[in-house]
Design an enzyme around this catalytic site. Structure first.
Site, PDB file in Angstrom:
ATOM      1  N   GLU A 244      25.007  27.609  39.282  1.00  0.00           N
ATOM      2  CA  GLU A 244      23.868  28.441  38.894  1.00  0.00           C
ATOM      3  C   GLU A 244      23.812  28.610  37.378  1.00  0.00           C
ATOM      4  OE1 GLU A 244      22.275  32.980  39.990  1.00  0.00           O
ATOM      5  OE2 GLU A 244      24.343  32.391  40.409  1.00  0.00           O
TER       6      GLU A 244
ATOM      7  N   LYS B  73      15.472  30.807  42.903  1.00  0.00           N
ATOM      8  CA  LYS B  73      16.348  31.700  43.665  1.00  0.00           C
ATOM      9  C   LYS B  73      15.515  32.753  44.371  1.00  0.00           C
ATOM     10  CE  LYS B  73      20.613  34.422  42.950  1.00  0.00           C
ATOM     11  NZ  LYS B  73      21.635  34.792  41.942  1.00  0.00           N
TER      12      LYS B  73
ATOM     13  N   CYS C 245      23.279  30.841  44.908  1.00  0.00           N
ATOM     14  CA  CYS C 245      24.218  31.969  44.982  1.00  0.00           C
ATOM     15  C   CYS C 245      23.867  32.991  46.062  1.00  0.00           C
ATOM     16  CB  CYS C 245      24.347  32.629  43.612  1.00  0.00           C
ATOM     17  SG  CYS C 245      25.937  33.498  43.408  1.00  0.00           S
TER      18      CYS C 245
END
Length: 559
Positions: free
Chosen positions: A45, A120, A156
């Site tokens: 990330e 994300k 994540c």
């Protein structure tokens, strides 16, 4: 037709803000991956800028430079390699629909171009995370197709919302379930997940559950390295559809792992699986050594200085620093007062000899007398107390800062979490420093780590007398820590229940602790907040550290 599709995990250690340097690290691993015939390379990330960039993201020129760097990287990559790189993307709809101006994204780099972006979806705001301060959540399930394989992309936190595993749902959506419903062949996750004790076991159990539950092979790619108070442990891994770990990268160091996806079986094949640490103490030791080494190098320090008191805390910090930076780069300073015992000096010198570090003795008796002479009139008619005791600590702190300034060393402070919690530390004295190495390590764990180190080293590193004598600040005759504090076994259990487990005073008393001691500890923790606010950054190893994730008021009344 080839039945195997080769995937690489680039477990990177970025420097936050070093866009050209981070791009070069990605490029170097990409070239190695291409040599191994890797078709798809995964990076962590925000790998182009390092995680967490925090308020650097508020600088438009930084965001623009990230895009420029990414485009150049795309052109420099080997032509037959596709790479997922963590970056930020401007939210073009923010001025129309509102919301944050950026997305936390992965860029698909292929054939010299940025082909696609994936945003994300789940943005954490707990503990050290504050992603809603900067980012707008993505709304779409993320996937792409490469060599007829449909690959789902998550970033994540997108993994951490399986209500069946956790028994609750923290967000409205579950990106893993969405990708399974779409019918992807493989799910990849690109993470920058900070280290805490035992977290790897949770990650592996969680993803095993997801792999089996959704019948999906999953590859988890994690950042490695120390960034300020956070330590990233790497330990990237991959699971097949049956939830078996088929590959695990090294812990606490950079790595490149190559995994095979069998198109016919639609599953990942067994590869190298690095053995995890044998104990929590070994894991914590590796984390702290990495944290010290990276903090020093990324802040452009090559040498460190610390005070050696002859106690267990400074002994552990000296050992960690020596492992991180080499014995030639660690300087230990002994500063005995008239109240210091002879064994404190001999124990500290023996420690220095065991580690092979340079030591120096600077007695502070005359400096103490100078302070006493200056304050004698003002303090006339009062009794010797904490103010006079703390002058000793502040003299030592001043000397250490002078050495650090003179020689360009990084000063390491040596206070542990138990002391930081209850304020058993001195502002502008033993709290001085650029990094608090064991500020998240309770006193009982300090002893455990020292015993582990001696056992693991097959020789005495920490002198035995340091481990057996009663701990003392030695600021007055015959003083020991337990004059002011409960036994550390008692104190640490109370602090664990209060700070980590958020238990009430009644709950802690019900667990067997004396109510008067519990209430006193709670008051001490609250009253010491002003000290912690002025402390140097401390390396985080638990879920509840006194750092960026600790947000308590200073002016308050508890109990």
């Amino acid at each position: 037709m080839k039945t195997n599709f080769t995937i690489g995990i680039a477990q990177l250690n970025p420097i936050i803000g070093d866009l050209p340097g981070n791009a070069q690290k990605i490029l170097e691993l990409a070239q190695k991956a291409a040599f191994k015939n890797v078709r798809l390379l995964l990076t962590p990330e925000l790998s182009i800028c390092g995680y967490p960039p925090r308020d650097l993201l508020l600088n438009p020129s930084f965001v623009e430079a990230m895009d420029t760097t990414l485009q150049k990287l795309a052109q420099d990559l080997p032509p037959n390699l596709t790479v997922l790189v963590g970056t930020v993307v401007k939210n073009s709809q923010a001025h129309i629909h509102g919301g944050k101006t950026l997305f936390n994204s992965m860029a698909l780099l292929q054939a010299g171009q940025i082909k696609q972006y994936f945003h994300k979806r789940l943005l954490p705001t707990y503990d050290v995370f504050d992603e809603k301060r900067y980012f707008e959540p993505g709304l779409q399930a993320n996937y792409f197709t490469l060599d007829d394989i449909k690959i789902g992309v998550t970033i994540c936190e997108d993994l951490w919302n399986d209500d069946d595993f956790w028994g609750k749902r923290s967000y409205a959506m579950n990106p893993i379930a969405d990708l399974a419903n779409i019918g992807v062949d493989l799910i990849v996750n690109l993470s920058a997940s900070p280290y805490t004790v035992g977290k790897q076991q949770v990650r592996e159990a969680m993803l095993k559950h997801s792999a089996v539950n959704f019948d999906q092979p999953i590859i988890y790619t994690n950042q490695v390295g120390g960034n300020d108070d956070l330590i990233f442990d790497g330990r990237s891994f991959a699971l097949n559809r049956g939830g078996e770990i088929v590959s695990r990268a090294k812990g606490f160091e950079t790595d490149l792992v190559v995994i095979e996806f069998d198109k016919k079986q639609q599953d990942l094949q067994l590869n190298s699986v690095t053995t995890p640490a044998e104990s929590e103490d070994e894991e914590i030791w590796q984390a702290l050594v990495l944290g010290v080494g990276d903090y020093a190098s990324k802040c452009r320090f090559s040498q460190v200085v610390l005070g050696l008191s002859g106690g267990v805390d400074s002994a552990l910090v000296a050992a960690i620093a020596t492992a991180a930076l080499g014995k030639e780069n660690v300087f230990g300073v002994l500063m005995p007062s008239p109240y210091s015992s002879q064994h404190s000096i001999t124990d500290a010198l023996k420690l220095g000899d065991n580690l092979g570090i340079k030591t120096q003795i600077l007695p502070i008796g005359e400096l103490m007398q100078g302070f006493d002479n200056t304050l004698v009139e003002l303090f006339a008619g009062t009794e010797f107390g904490i103010a006079e005791e703390n002058i000793q600590s502040r003299i030592r702190g001043t000397l250490l800062m002078a050495i650090a300034n003179k020689f360009g060393h990084l000063l390491l402070s040596t206070g542990n979490k138990s002391e930081m919690a209850v304020g058993y530390c001195t502002l502008y004295g033993d709290m001085n420093g650029g990094l608090a190495v064991i500020a998240d390590v309770p006193k009982t764990r300090v002893y455990s780590l020292c015993h582990w180190l001696n056992s693991h080293s097959n020789r005495e590193i920490i002198p035995q007398n340091i481990l057996t004598k009663p701990p003392s600040a030695e600021l007055k005759p015959g003083q020991v820590d337990q004059d002011s504090l409960p036994a550390y076994e008692v104190l640490d259990d109370i602090l664990q229940r209060l700070i980590q487990n958020h238990q009430s005073a009644a709950d802690i008393v019900a667990a067997g602790h004396d109510s008067a001691i519990v209430n006193r500890v709670i008051q001490m923790v609250s009253r010491a907040e002003f000290k912690r606010r002025q402390a140097p950054p401390g390396l985080k190893i638990t879920d509840r550290a006194f750092g960026t994730g600790w947000r308590m008021p200073i002016a308050s009344k508890i109990g």
